[in-house]
Design an enzyme around this catalytic site. Structure first.
Site, PDB file in Angstrom:
ATOM      1  CB  SER A 134      24.746  36.116 -14.596  1.00  0.00           C
ATOM      2  OG  SER A 134      23.904  36.075 -13.487  1.00  0.00           O
TER       3      SER A 134
ATOM      4  CG  ASP B 282      21.012  37.341 -12.380  1.00  0.00           C
ATOM      5  OD1 ASP B 282      20.404  37.893 -11.461  1.00  0.00           O
ATOM      6  OD2 ASP B 282      21.950  37.887 -12.992  1.00  0.00           O
TER       7      ASP B 282
ATOM      8  CD  GLN C   7      25.042  34.619 -10.235  1.00  0.00           C
ATOM      9  OE1 GLN C   7      25.657  35.474  -9.619  1.00  0.00           O
ATOM     10  NE2 GLN C   7      25.647  33.618 -10.849  1.00  0.00           N
TER      11      GLN C   7
END
Ligand code: FRU
Length: 475
Positions: free
Chosen positions: A81, A21, A37
């Site tokens: 996240s 992400d 990420q």
């Protein structure tokens, strides 16, 4: 060799390691920031950190290392996240303050005696704040919310804070899985961005997946759209074909007054193959910009063939606008046009070949059916009059992808941005989008279009990431 062969020229990707992400997207003190990420030791499974890239033009990015790593008890199994909220005038110098909110993931060691299922027992989700006054140095971490703070209806799966300012307050959306295995969103409000109170729980009228990840809010021209990533929708012929979905609900009023959304209005952002967990932010010029993860957790296809030592990339920045049908359109940020070389006309059924697999194909005023073939049908983008279909004719290039389609009753225009091993396809002014990886084996990039159209060209594109990794020794 394949590391370099498939390295991207205008998509953010790690030089080595795994990306998922996008996180903390913002424009801060004039500079664009994109975190993501990151698992540096992939293919070994490890924890997740935030890797950091910056840009002044949304085209040329610089790799700035890994500023957020797991270093407190509350995030010991992953800096998961989250988002950025730029607070105007809140820094000690009177300038803007970058506030990064993320989920600290904690998973207890599996103990068969304890019978943990890691949904109701055995994990923690902590919401954590880190600030920065310059976009380079980051504060200590403050833990703001723990599982005991979430409503009783929630399992331990609560994560991915999206924080923004509205009406003089600060708001946070969290994605959650409830005790009945229904996906939902929590809305929190705050006066200072540190102390949070629950405002509402947002559900769909009927159950719509067991967990909603990565919530987001899009607010354009007075219209609110709630974006979520539902896990657990069954796949159907022409929708929900990825393992998990990413899309949005157009809301009838403000998100601040919403407690129920109509799941039948859910619109997928992108038909794949490779798209999940997008995030939006508003830049200094007021544009709403989306960047997605150009990847998924599916393991029936590869994004790293031939022993490639990096996995996945982000999409290009896409400007969101509202179309005539009230739904969102996505189009590549106009800044990307600066990478274009001289236009090469695409004549019907005559192929064009260029040295690098980087091109921006624009076909406008399309009449009727037709197709665009990349590398002799290694990938074909075809319009049949009823549907738009992206299919792979060469298994080696496809890495497990076969074909994707969407019903479409007219096709006016197509824009296809090809970047070495990534393809983004925008149809009808950005109403319909596909993003997919491919791994071309041909040396030259060959394009052939059979559409009758008013205008059809391909622009070769610059390698805008050539200098991105100069500082990649930075950890
Ligand atoms: C979505 C997601 C998030 C989580 C992150 C972990 O892809 O599962 O919910 O925060 O990835 O990397």
């Amino acid at each position: 060799m394949s590391n370099e062969r498939y390295r991207l020229g205008f998509h953010i990707a790690p030089k080595t390691g795994w990306l998922n992400d996008p996180n903390g997207l913002c424009q801060f003190r004039g500079v664009y920031h994109a975190f993501f990420q990151f698992n540096p030791v992939w293919p070994k499974i490890d924890t997740k950190y935030w890797r950091h890239f910056t840009s002044t033009d949304l085209v040329h990015w610089k790799d700035c290392g890994t500023p957020l790593v797991t270093d407190i008890a509350e995030d010991r199994n992953g800096v998961y996240s989250g988002s950025a909220c730029v607070r105007r005038g809140m820094a000690s110098d009177g300038g803007d303050l970058m506030c990064l909110y993320y989920t600290g993931n904690v998973v207890y060691k599996d103990d068969p005696e304890a019978g943990m299922d890691f949904v109701h027992t055995g994990r923690e989700a902590n919401e954590i704040l880190v600030t920065s006054e310059d976009g380079e140095h980051f504060s200590e971490k403050s833990v703001l919310l723990r599982n005991s703070d979430y409503p009783d209806v929630c399992t331990l799966h609560v994560r991915d804070p999206k924080v923004w300012e509205q009406d003089g307050r600060v708001w946070m959306l969290l994605g959650a899985r409830d005790l009945d295995d229904e996906g939902m969103v929590l809305l929190y409000g705050s006066d200072d961005g540190r102390e949070w109170r629950i405002k509402s729980q947002v559900y769909s009228k009927n159950p719509f997946g067991y967990m909603w990840e990565c919530p987001n809010i899009v607010q354009i021209d007075g219209h609110d759209f709630l974006a979520v990533c539902p896990q657990g929708l069954p796949d159907e012929v022409d929708r929900w074909q990825n393992l998990w979905q990413a899309g949005y609900f157009p809301l009838e009023g403000s998100i601040l007054d919403t407690v129920l959304v109509d799941e039948t209005t859910f619109v997928e952002w992108d038909l794949g193959y490779d798209f999940y967990a997008p995030q939006v932010f508003v830049d200094d010029s007021g544009r709403t910009i989306l960047i997605g993860w150009m990847g998924t957790f599916e393991d029936n296809r590869t994004s790293s063939p031939n022993g490639m030592m990096w996995a996945h990339c982000l999409t290009v920045p896409r400007v969101l606008t509202i179309g005539e049908n009230g739904l969102l359109r996505q189009n590549p940020a106009p800044e990307l046009d600066a990478m274009r070389g001289e236009a090469i006309p695409l004549k019907v059924s005559r192929h064009v070949a260029i040295d690098e697999h980087r091109g921006d194909i624009v076909i406008e005023g399309i009449q009727g059916v037709g197709a665009l073939a990349l590398d002799d049908n290694a990938v074909e983008i075809a319009y049949t009059g009823e549907k738009l279909e992206v299919s792979f004719g060469n298994a080696e290039v496809a890495g497990g992808r076969i074909d994707r389609q969407v019903p479409l009753d007219h096709l006016d225009d197509l824009r296809v941005m090809v970047d070495t091993s990534a393809i983004e396809i925008y149809a009808n002014g950005g109403e319909t989008v596909f993003s997919t990886r491919w791994f071309p084996t041909a040396d030259m990039f060959k394009v052939e279009a059979s559409f009758k159209s008013d205008h059809a060209v391909m622009y070769p594109l610059e390698d805008a990431m050539a200098d991105a990794y100069v500082d990649s020794h930075v950890m």
